[in-house]
Design a protein around this motif. Structure first.
Motif, short mmCIF file in Angstrom:
data_model
loop_
_atom_site.label_atom_id
_atom_site.label_comp_id
_atom_site.label_asym_id
_atom_site.label_seq_id
_atom_site.Cartn_x
_atom_site.Cartn_y
_atom_site.Cartn_z
N ILE A 69 0.87 -1.18 0.00
CA ILE A 69 0.00 0.00 0.00
C ILE A 69 0.90 1.22 0.00
CG2 ILE A 69 -1.78 1.28 1.27
CD1 ILE A 69 -2.66 -1.34 2.50
N ASP A 70 0.68 2.12 -0.92
CA ASP A 70 1.60 3.27 -1.05
C ASP A 70 0.86 4.59 -0.97
OD1 ASP A 70 4.02 1.84 -1.37
OD2 ASP A 70 3.42 1.33 -3.41
N GLU A 71 1.58 5.60 -0.47
CA GLU A 71 1.05 6.95 -0.36
C GLU A 71 1.82 7.87 -1.31
OE1 GLU A 71 -0.82 7.42 4.03
OE2 GLU A 71 1.32 7.82 3.89
N TYR A 72 1.08 8.79 -1.95
CA TYR A 72 1.64 9.69 -2.94
C TYR A 72 1.43 11.14 -2.52
CZ TYR A 72 2.16 5.70 -6.05
OH TYR A 72 2.55 4.51 -6.60
N LEU A 73 2.52 11.90 -2.51
CA LEU A 73 2.47 13.33 -2.19
C LEU A 73 2.00 14.10 -3.42
CD1 LEU A 73 5.89 13.50 -0.35
CD2 LEU A 73 3.70 14.03 0.72
N GLU A 116 1.71 18.76 -16.51
CA GLU A 116 0.32 19.20 -16.65
C GLU A 116 -0.37 19.25 -15.29
OE1 GLU A 116 -2.16 16.49 -18.78
OE2 GLU A 116 -1.32 14.71 -17.82
N ASP A 117 -1.45 19.99 -15.25
CA ASP A 117 -2.29 20.04 -14.06
C ASP A 117 -3.54 19.23 -14.34
OD1 ASP A 117 -0.70 21.73 -12.41
OD2 ASP A 117 -1.27 23.44 -13.68
N ARG A 118 -3.69 18.16 -13.62
CA ARG A 118 -4.83 17.27 -13.81
C ARG A 118 -5.93 17.62 -12.82
NH1 ARG A 118 -2.73 11.05 -14.78
NH2 ARG A 118 -1.47 11.45 -16.67
N PRO A 119 -7.18 17.45 -13.21
CA PRO A 119 -8.27 17.75 -12.26
C PRO A 119 -8.36 16.69 -11.17
CG PRO A 119 -9.16 16.90 -14.33
CD PRO A 119 -7.69 17.10 -14.56
N VAL A 120 -8.55 17.14 -9.95
CA VAL A 120 -8.88 16.24 -8.85
C VAL A 120 -10.37 15.89 -8.97
CG1 VAL A 120 -9.09 16.03 -6.35
CG2 VAL A 120 -7.12 17.22 -7.34
N VAL A 121 -10.67 14.61 -8.90
CA VAL A 121 -12.07 14.17 -8.97
C VAL A 121 -12.67 14.29 -7.57
CG1 VAL A 121 -13.64 12.26 -9.46
CG2 VAL A 121 -11.59 12.62 -10.87
N SER A 122 -13.72 15.08 -7.44
CA SER A 122 -14.36 15.29 -6.14
C SER A 122 -15.81 14.82 -6.21
CB SER A 122 -14.31 16.76 -5.74
OG SER A 122 -12.97 17.20 -5.64
N HIS A 125 -12.04 13.52 -2.22
CA HIS A 125 -11.22 13.73 -3.41
C HIS A 125 -10.48 12.45 -3.80
CE1 HIS A 125 -12.05 17.91 -2.48
NE2 HIS A 125 -11.46 17.77 -1.30
N ARG A 126 -10.18 12.37 -5.10
CA ARG A 126 -9.48 11.21 -5.63
C ARG A 126 -8.65 11.63 -6.84
NH1 ARG A 126 -10.65 5.75 -4.69
NH2 ARG A 126 -9.69 4.33 -6.19
N THR A 127 -7.50 11.00 -6.98
CA THR A 127 -6.67 11.19 -8.18
C THR A 127 -6.43 9.81 -8.80
OG1 THR A 127 -4.49 10.83 -7.16
CG2 THR A 127 -5.50 13.03 -6.91
N HIS A 128 -5.65 9.76 -9.87
CA HIS A 128 -5.40 8.46 -10.48
C HIS A 128 -4.59 7.56 -9.56
CE1 HIS A 128 -1.37 10.07 -11.42
NE2 HIS A 128 -1.02 8.83 -11.72
N HIS A 129 -3.96 8.14 -8.52
CA HIS A 129 -3.25 7.33 -7.54
C HIS A 129 -4.21 6.63 -6.57
CE1 HIS A 129 0.56 8.96 -8.81
NE2 HIS A 129 0.19 10.20 -8.56
N GLY A 130 -5.35 7.24 -6.31
CA GLY A 130 -6.30 6.69 -5.36
C GLY A 130 -6.96 7.78 -4.54
N ALA A 131 -7.63 7.38 -3.47
CA ALA A 131 -8.37 8.32 -2.63
C ALA A 131 -7.40 9.18 -1.82
CB ALA A 131 -9.29 7.56 -1.69
N VAL A 132 -7.75 10.46 -1.67
CA VAL A 132 -6.97 11.36 -0.82
C VAL A 132 -7.42 11.13 0.62
CG1 VAL A 132 -6.45 13.77 -0.29
CG2 VAL A 132 -6.74 13.04 -2.68
N GLY A 138 1.70 20.60 3.82
CA GLY A 138 1.02 21.37 2.78
C GLY A 138 0.66 20.58 1.54
N LYS A 139 1.01 19.29 1.49
CA LYS A 139 0.67 18.46 0.34
C LYS A 139 -0.42 17.46 0.71
CE LYS A 139 5.22 18.69 -1.92
NZ LYS A 139 4.77 19.31 -3.18
N TRP A 140 -1.31 17.23 -0.25
CA TRP A 140 -2.29 16.18 -0.06
C TRP A 140 -1.62 14.83 -0.30
CZ3 TRP A 140 -7.52 17.74 -2.81
CH2 TRP A 140 -8.01 18.90 -2.20
N ILE A 141 -2.19 13.80 0.34
CA ILE A 141 -1.64 12.46 0.18
C ILE A 141 -2.77 11.52 -0.25
CG2 ILE A 141 -0.64 10.48 1.38
CD1 ILE A 141 1.03 12.37 2.99
N ALA A 142 -2.54 10.86 -1.39
CA ALA A 142 -3.46 9.85 -1.89
C ALA A 142 -2.89 8.47 -1.60
CB ALA A 142 -3.69 10.02 -3.38
N VAL A 143 -3.76 7.52 -1.33
CA VAL A 143 -3.32 6.17 -1.01
C VAL A 143 -3.73 5.23 -2.15
CG1 VAL A 143 -5.42 5.54 0.28
CG2 VAL A 143 -3.26 4.38 0.77
N LYS A 144 -2.79 4.35 -2.51
CA LYS A 144 -3.04 3.39 -3.58
C LYS A 144 -2.98 1.99 -2.99
CE LYS A 144 -1.79 2.40 -8.38
NZ LYS A 144 -0.98 2.84 -9.53
#
Length: 729
Positions: free
Chosen positions: A275-279, A296-302, A323-330, A336-342
């Motif tokens: 399980i990995d976390e992404y800054l 590029e700036d990608r949209p966060v899916v909310s 919120h969610r990115t292609h990495h997974g759920a935030v 100051g950075k969001w962290i998504a988990v995959k």
């Protein structure tokens, strides 16, 4: 003769009713009753259900009905948890637990996955829902807390069987900080995937090759360490080849740890880093947020998640924009950075693998089920009637660039940190039929799994395993090395051996501290009897042993004093306790332990069995404890000290005695060959109803390790049958 008015009214009503069109029969009930006629349940003299049916689907129907009979509350509660609906039953305190689940479990998505599932799996999910709904139909006196009707897709929300799934490793505190506005703690450079608690959890599994057994047949020890009463014992068969016996997690339709007539499997919690976390560098926009990825700036899916919760005046709800990115759920933020988990999100494959392995009759067939790679949090011990034994390392391990430290959050803006597929079986530290003739795992690393025939640590990336060796592993290797002529009795004796190897270093270190302390020192003088008791101790647990009490209380005291300055939960804690604490600290901890024993029990010379107890007095999931209530002495201890038989116990509010709530929950020793022989025990008993004779009829056997015979074949049930019936009768 005239008819009184009150009777004439009844006659008219009856006539009208006779003329009225019949209410159509409930098609669900007709289907359920048809299924029930195809299912037979035999309850043996321990209350264990033996379910037989024509088809696998009908067998699943009967299995779910039987589970609901034994403990519908636990069945429903597991699904309240898996679907993120606990707060609807338990109130506001569970809001963030529900939110965590709903970040990954969406009902509409699960319905779509169900609809797209292969027909064989859909038929099992349909039967799963039918069995539970038929139980509720036949038992109107049972009032569900929330779920009044089960739907087939719900099985996909609880597909893997572990006591703590991958999702539950996401920190609730950090989630509440991020989505609930809770004040943030000081940011840590380490990821906040939840650490283990004080009591080591997991399991023991041992497989023995025919060369080391008296019968020339392979053997398997099945010994999960979970919360007590988390699983039930069942036997489920069909005319389509299903014939599985073992432990089933309440609410699931597959035997999670068990055996069939040719093979057996045992899962142990793994230390794999999968399980990995992404800054993420996130920028607010007029429409929401974007995150930086490459150039590029990608949209966060909310989206909005609404959590209903119970209050004293009725139901209320809270809504969250998540919120969610292609990495997974935030799930949190850091510096100051969001962290998504995959993590792995493959419920259809996971459920397929969980069920299909119960029908695998050979090593090749079992390996084929492992090719689905969704048994994400577990290692697996395996043995079969062909004489094969195996250790399969964690089944879901993403390939990653080893130059990154995957134990911490990694840069989410670069493709360099993306997963690069999944490691194949041959790329993992597995063991198949080692020359030494045994394999084991105790939630430790795989690099001692087969003694000298174990995988070599340097051949694998660091993320393949994060757990070190542990005292239970040291104990297992000692017990297995050089053993020949092993029988089922021998295997059970190994599983319940009384050694606590952690104290092999800790007690000499304590005695050395005393020897270094001047004789005139008042602390040393005060502890003379205690030190003499420990000096003559064989470092084995026993209900009559005073040194066991003293050593455990001393070890717990010293552990608490050093745990915050060491790496929590691994061998460096033991090393620090034995070699890096001062003589004064070791002696002070012994004095504190002695004082605690005296304060709680009147004397430090209290036998271990007077302290360490098994108690089951209610069917509550969170069990209350009472020193005035009946209880049984238990000799085995926390796994922290190396006991293979584990009993995670402590004092509770209002108690002095320690009561176990986790550890050995189901134990089975199995021999494979032309036929299967097995012995087993379940903590307490099969039923969750205090009024049932099977509520705690196994408790005394459990407390002493006296495993009972398993009735696997129909002829073994002769003379051991309490009831034979179809569901609904």
């Amino acid at each position: 003769m005239s008819v009184p008015f009150r009777y004439s009214g009844l006659i008219i009503a009856a006539a009208l009713a006779a003329c009225a069109p019949e209410t159509p029969a409930n098609p669900d009930v007709a289907r359920w009753e048809a299924r029930a006629r195809n299912v037979t349940i035999i309850r043996d003299d321990w209350g264990i259900p033996h379910i037989s049916a024509k088809t696998d689907a009908d067998a699943v129907f009967g299995l779910m009905y039987a589970q609901a009979e034994d403990d519908f509350n636990r069945v429903e509660t597991n699904y309240l948890n898996s679907m993120g609906r606990l707060a609807e039953a338990e109130g506001e305190t569970e809001i963030y637990r529900d939110l965590r689940m709903k970040l990954f479990i969406d009902p509409d998505s699960m319905r779509a996955k169900y609809a797209a599932s292969p027909e064989w799996l859909k038929s099992l999910m349909d039967a799963f829902a039918d069995g539970l709904n038929y139980y509720l139909h036949k038992h109107p006196e049972v009032t569900p807390r929330v779920i009044t009707r089960f739907e087939p897709w719900m099985a996909l929300t609880f597909s893997e069987g572990s006591i703590g799934g991958d999702i539950e490793r996401v920190s609730l505190r950090e989630l509440e900080t991020f989505y609930g506005g809770r004040p943030a703690r000081v940011a840590s450079a380490h990821q906040t995937i939840a650490p283990p608690d004080n009591e080591p959890r997991g399991s023991n599994g041992i497989a023995i090759a025919p060369k080391n057994t008296a019968s020339g047949k392979s053997m398997l020890l099945i010994n999960p360490h979970t919360s007590f009463f988390f699983r039930a014992e069942v036997h489920v068969t069909s005319e389509e080849g299903l014939n599985a016996y073992g432990a089933v997690t309440w609410g699931q339709f597959f035997v999670y740890q068990g055996f069939n007539d040719r093979a057996g499997w045992m899962h142990t919690s793994s230390g794999v880093d999968n399980i990995d976390e992404y800054l993420l560098t996130v920028t607010p926009t007029a429409d929401g947020h974007t995150y930086r990825y490459e150039n590029e700036d990608r949209p966060v899916v909310s989206r909005t998640i609404t959590i209903p919760y119970k209050t004293s005046t009725g139901m209320e709800q809270r809504s969250f924009t998540v919120h969610r990115t292609h990495h997974g759920a935030v799930v949190r933020q850091q510096d100051g950075k969001w962290i998504a988990v995959k993590l792995m999100e493959e419920p259809v494959k996971a459920l397929s693998q969980s069920y299909s392995r119960t029908k695998a009759k050979s090593l090749q067939e079992f390996r084929q089920t492992m090719e689905l790679h969704t048994n994400s949090s577990n290692n697996t011990l395996y043995a079969d009637a062909d004489g094969n034994i195996a250790y399969f390392h964690a089944n879901f391990v993403p390939k990653r660039d080893p130059k990154f430290d995957w134990s911490r959050p990694v840069d989410g803006s670069t493709p360099a940190t993306e997963w690069q597929g999944i490691h194949g079986i041959d790329e993992s530290p597995n063991v198949f039929n080692p020359p030494i003739g045994w394999v084991y795992n105790t939630n430790n690393w795989p690099y001692s799994a087969a003694g000298p025939d174990s995988p070599r640590r340097e051949r694998f990336p660091a993320y393949m395993e994060t757990f070190p060796e542990n005292p239970r592993g040291i104990n297992a290797v000692r017990q297995l090395t050089g053993r020949q002529g092993i029988t089922l009795d021998t295997l059970i004796a190994i599983a319940y051996n009384r050694s606590m190897p952690a104290f092999d270093d800790l007690i000499p270190a304590l005695l050395s501290a005393a020897d270094q302390t001047p004789a005139a020192d008042p602390l040393k003088a005060r502890l003379t009897e205690q030190l003499d008791s420990l000096r003559s101790w064989n470092r084995q647990w026993d209900v009559a042993s005073v040194p066991t009490s003293l050593a455990v209380f001393w070890g717990e005291e010293l552990w608490q004093r050093v745990r915050d300055v060491t790496d929590r939960g691994n061998l460096s804690v033991y090393e620090y306790m034995a070699r890096r604490t001062s003589p004064q600290v070791r002696l002070e901890a012994l004095a504190a332990a002695s004082d605690k024993l005296t304060a709680d029990f009147g004397t430090w010379k209290t036998p271990w069995g007077d302290i360490n107890r098994f108690q089951r007095i209610t069917g509550d999931i969170v069990h209350p404890f009472d020193d005035a209530g009946p209880s049984l002495p238990v000799g085995f201890t926390s796994g922290r000290w190396g006991s293979l038989a584990v009993f995670g116990a402590r004092a509770y509010p209002g108690t002095k005695k320690w009561y176990g709530t986790s550890g050995n929950s189901f134990v089975a020793a199995v021999e494979f060959g032309d036929s299967v022989r097995a012995r087993a025990i379940t903590a307490g008993g099969q039923s969750g109803h205090p009024s049932s004779p099977h509520f705690k009829d196994q408790a005394e056997r459990y407390s002493t390790g006296a495993l009972r015979e398993v009735y696997f074949y129909p002829n073994q049930l002769v003379g051991h049958t309490q009831r034979t019936y179809h569901p609904g009768e």
